[in-house]
Design a protein around this motif. Structure first.
Motif, mmCIF file in Angstrom:
data_model
loop_
_atom_site.group_PDB
_atom_site.id
_atom_site.type_symbol
_atom_site.label_atom_id
_atom_site.label_comp_id
_atom_site.label_asym_id
_atom_site.label_seq_id
_atom_site.Cartn_x
_atom_site.Cartn_y
_atom_site.Cartn_z
ATOM 1 N N SER A 182 21.341 -26.163 -13.240
ATOM 2 C CA SER A 182 22.116 -24.935 -12.991
ATOM 3 C C SER A 182 22.894 -24.569 -14.262
ATOM 4 C CB SER A 182 23.025 -25.145 -11.773
ATOM 5 O OG SER A 182 23.702 -23.965 -11.437
ATOM 6 N N GLY B 13 22.716 -28.380 -4.405
ATOM 7 C CA GLY B 13 23.396 -27.088 -4.266
ATOM 8 C C GLY B 13 24.815 -27.115 -4.776
ATOM 9 N N ARG B 81 19.944 -27.750 -8.243
ATOM 10 C CA ARG B 81 19.433 -26.499 -7.668
ATOM 11 C C ARG B 81 17.934 -26.535 -7.935
ATOM 12 N NH1 ARG B 81 23.136 -23.182 -5.594
ATOM 13 N NH2 ARG B 81 25.204 -23.036 -6.523
ATOM 14 N N ASP B 83 14.225 -27.265 -5.641
ATOM 15 C CA ASP B 83 13.608 -27.520 -4.347
ATOM 16 C C ASP B 83 12.141 -27.862 -4.573
ATOM 17 O OD1 ASP B 83 14.230 -27.837 -1.771
ATOM 18 O OD2 ASP B 83 14.705 -25.732 -1.373
ATOM 19 N N SER B 117 17.658 -26.779 1.090
ATOM 20 C CA SER B 117 17.321 -28.116 0.583
ATOM 21 C C SER B 117 17.112 -29.098 1.714
ATOM 22 C CB SER B 117 18.451 -28.660 -0.299
ATOM 23 O OG SER B 117 19.194 -27.650 -0.884
ATOM 24 N N TYR B 271 16.929 -14.045 -8.507
ATOM 25 C CA TYR B 271 18.218 -14.561 -8.067
ATOM 26 C C TYR B 271 19.316 -13.733 -8.725
ATOM 27 C CZ TYR B 271 22.176 -17.664 -7.454
ATOM 28 O OH TYR B 271 23.415 -18.176 -7.132
#
Lengths: 424, 424
Positions: A182, B13, B81, B83, B117, B271
């Protein structure tokens, strides 16, 4: 023995988290000398409250209120950004102050404000003396910016620095834990206009995370885009992320602010409102690294965070109020007690008076030896300067899960002079 | 009696100030049941750490480290972040997880993450079961956004709300004391994407300043410029100033974000990175009132402020970790323990399991009854909901004037499988 004269205290300019400690100190120290001081008044909204005869009477303040005042954020007596006009342009204002001072038998004026306001306070006191009403004027220092010259530090700086360092450290731990997938660059923006003292506070992250990939952009150094990007990439290569603190007043190599929020035009001058440079820096970093970046702008939170004061700073602020009253007792006039360090280990200090005129037009910038050679880091000397100022905590009173900082009501004085409107 | 199986815990997250309380709870609760659970591992960087065999061994964690972990900000095991791809697109990822789970004899997978997630975690566990290696997967809830459906609240929300309320209250006292000659409008921007739960936290200012001129702009209501300006002018007329909290995800009447920071394009979707709407609102107010306005954007500070956690929220976060382990003991799989309120006075709660699939695509928005009719204030019901969640304080350990939150080193597991690079 001469009759005791009354005291007027007022606040002006941007608040600090500990300005009301100075107020409490003035009140308590005055109470200890009834032979010299009579009633204690405070003006609401600084000198504006004097003009408009908006005063409160603190003579009968109860202990509980005084204790609450000591850790109350904001300016308990309201702080103005309002200065008197020059005497020759607006003698009416000076005559009005004289009228109010005479009526309330004010013999001592303690002004807790910025350099400019305190010089005005002295001028108005001088005017009163010339007109036959003697008023002693002493300044009480305060500013989170730490730009007060001739003083080891400014009351209010240590708490703002502690708040910023605490927040910056917590955010760094956050980025450290998430940068892999991130945000890789985080920047926080500090106040301080043209000085980088508050920006320097982020350097304290090294006390908790010694190898933190830190990048400082203090106002004392022009923003050099290429050098910034080079250092940024180097840190991200090495550590995977970079955390940055930038001064709101960062300027480019031509001396222009990198970003401004607004320009306010007044009769005297244009006032540039700073803010937003953090986002500019974040965008530059995002474009270069092609990654997610984030920016925090604590803004006023850094000057009002009474839940995170430095106890040392609180003691300094209290001392500034006390020293002002003691200076008045010594017969001083037109002076400002400033902080003089007396020992390093343990850190100790005293107050010594300088004349308001002497400090008025000086600005204390971060000295070269506190900034690394490349201009983007703090030095060991800088850390050694900062650390003593942020020591000690005060746990606020909480009620129902929230800090108990409800506004304090003081006893208003019923106006009895003719109305006077302070206008600009 | 079947042999005890090993445990894997991971975080994913955005972090909360109390996510590590959940981690500590998983560790402590597992330790209490040696008949069922063997070793405890944590993956570094969530599922990415599983793929890359980056694990730490928590079986021998010492008490001091466990205590420090309980109040550590950030994600102590790093949160990703990242998946997994859908099984049909990338079966190699699933095979790799199976390989790692088999090698480390993982029978229990506790995933402390967002809804998305956790569903992936379940899918991967299902895959392992189908391949003959049984893995129980239980979610551990966390999000400052409070948008977890079917739960009274989300672990992490109470602390972020307490931090924001504390900061907003302090700033309000600041503006209250200076508005007469300075800033008349102050706005703070809260996170929360499309939900206004964190924006609502500013409503708590009424507990300290009952008549505070408050204006909320929660994401649940479109921004209506005229209505906003009308209310703003009314509050400034009445009280001389106005304090505002706005959701980063505020949308206009056409459903477009009022401001965005950046758009990140990924293979799956675009995003949108939010942020900066506070400054837009400040500018609109400045233009209307022709006065100085200020804007604070706490950004990550609101999710990492371990110096300002709510003890109640901390207990909820600890309970979420504990409940996950107890659910596994009960033989559940693919479930998430959520918070169920059991009494109002005193506020009390328990955990009940829902299936991960059931909550995955739901989003809990602020209900109408928590927002005033005009959409710009909190209701009594909203305050009653919020107050219990921010109760109680935990004073962090300070060392040398700074919170002692230095990163924790855990015992790394030496990788012994073939290398695997998790890429997107």
């Amino acid at each position: 023995m001469p009759k005791a004269k009354n005291v007027l205290y007022a606040q002006a300019g941007g608040v600090t988290a500990v300005i009301n400690a100075s107020a409490a100190a003035v009140i308590e120290t005055v109470q200890k000398h009834p032979e010299t001081f009579g009633k204690t008044y405070a003006a609401i909204n600084g000198i504006k409250g004097v003009l408009e005869e908006e005063l409160v009477d603190l003579s009968e303040i109860d202990l509980a209120t005084l204790e609450k005042l000591k850790y109350q954020p904001g300016a308990a007596f309201k702080a103005c950004r309002f200065d008197l006009d020059p005497l020759e342009h607006n003698p009416q204002q000076y005559q009005r102050v004289l009228e109010v001072f005479k009526h309330y038998d004010i013999g001592y004026f303690f002004y807790n404000g910025g350099n400019g306001s305190m010089v005005t306070a002295q001028k108005v006191s001088d005017y009163c003396c010339e007109q036959g009403h003697e008023v002693i004027c002493i300044g009480v220092a305060k500013t989170i910016d730490n730009d007060l010259a001739l003083s080891h530090c400014s009351p209010g700086y240590g708490s703002a620095a502690k708040y910023l360092a605490t927040s910056f450290i917590e955010a760094t731990i956050d980025i450290l834990s998430m940068h892999d997938t991130s945000t890789k660059f985080f920047v926080m923006e500090a106040m301080g206009r043209n000085v980088g003292w508050l920006t320097l506070a982020a350097g304290l992250v090294k006390e908790v995370i010694p190898d933190a990939p830190l990048l400082l952009l203090p106002a004392e150094r022009p923003f050099r885009r290429e050098a910034f990007l080079k250092r940024l990439e180097q840190l991200v290569d090495e550590k995977g992320y970079c955390v940055c603190m930038v001064s709101e007043g960062l300027q480019d190599e031509n001396g222009n602010y990198v970003n401004i929020t607004a320009v306010e035009h007044t009769i005297e001058q244009d006032y540039t409102q700073l803010g937003g440079v953090g986002q500019v820096i974040a965008k530059i970093a995002a474009d270069q690294l092609d990654c997610k970046t984030h920016c925090a702008i604590p803004d006023y939170l850094q000057r009002s965070a009474s839940h995170c004061v430095s106890l040392t700073d609180w003691e300094i602020a209290y001392g500034a109020g006390e020293a002002a009253v003691l200076a008045a007792l010594e017969g001083e006039h037109g002076t400002l007690p400033v902080v003089v360090k007396t020992s390093d280990t343990p850190f100790n200090w005293t107050f010594e008076s300088v004349t308001l005129q002497d400090v008025a037009n000086l600005e204390l910038r971060v000295p070269d030896e506190f900034i690394s050679e490349d201009g983007m880091d703090i030095s060991e000397a800088g850390l050694n300067y900062l650390l003593p100022l942020i020591q000690g905590e005060h746990r606020p009173d909480y009620r129902n899960g929230l800090p108990e900082v409800s506004p304090i009501d003081f006893m208003p004085v019923k106006p009895c002079l003719s109305a006077f409107k302070a206008v600009k």
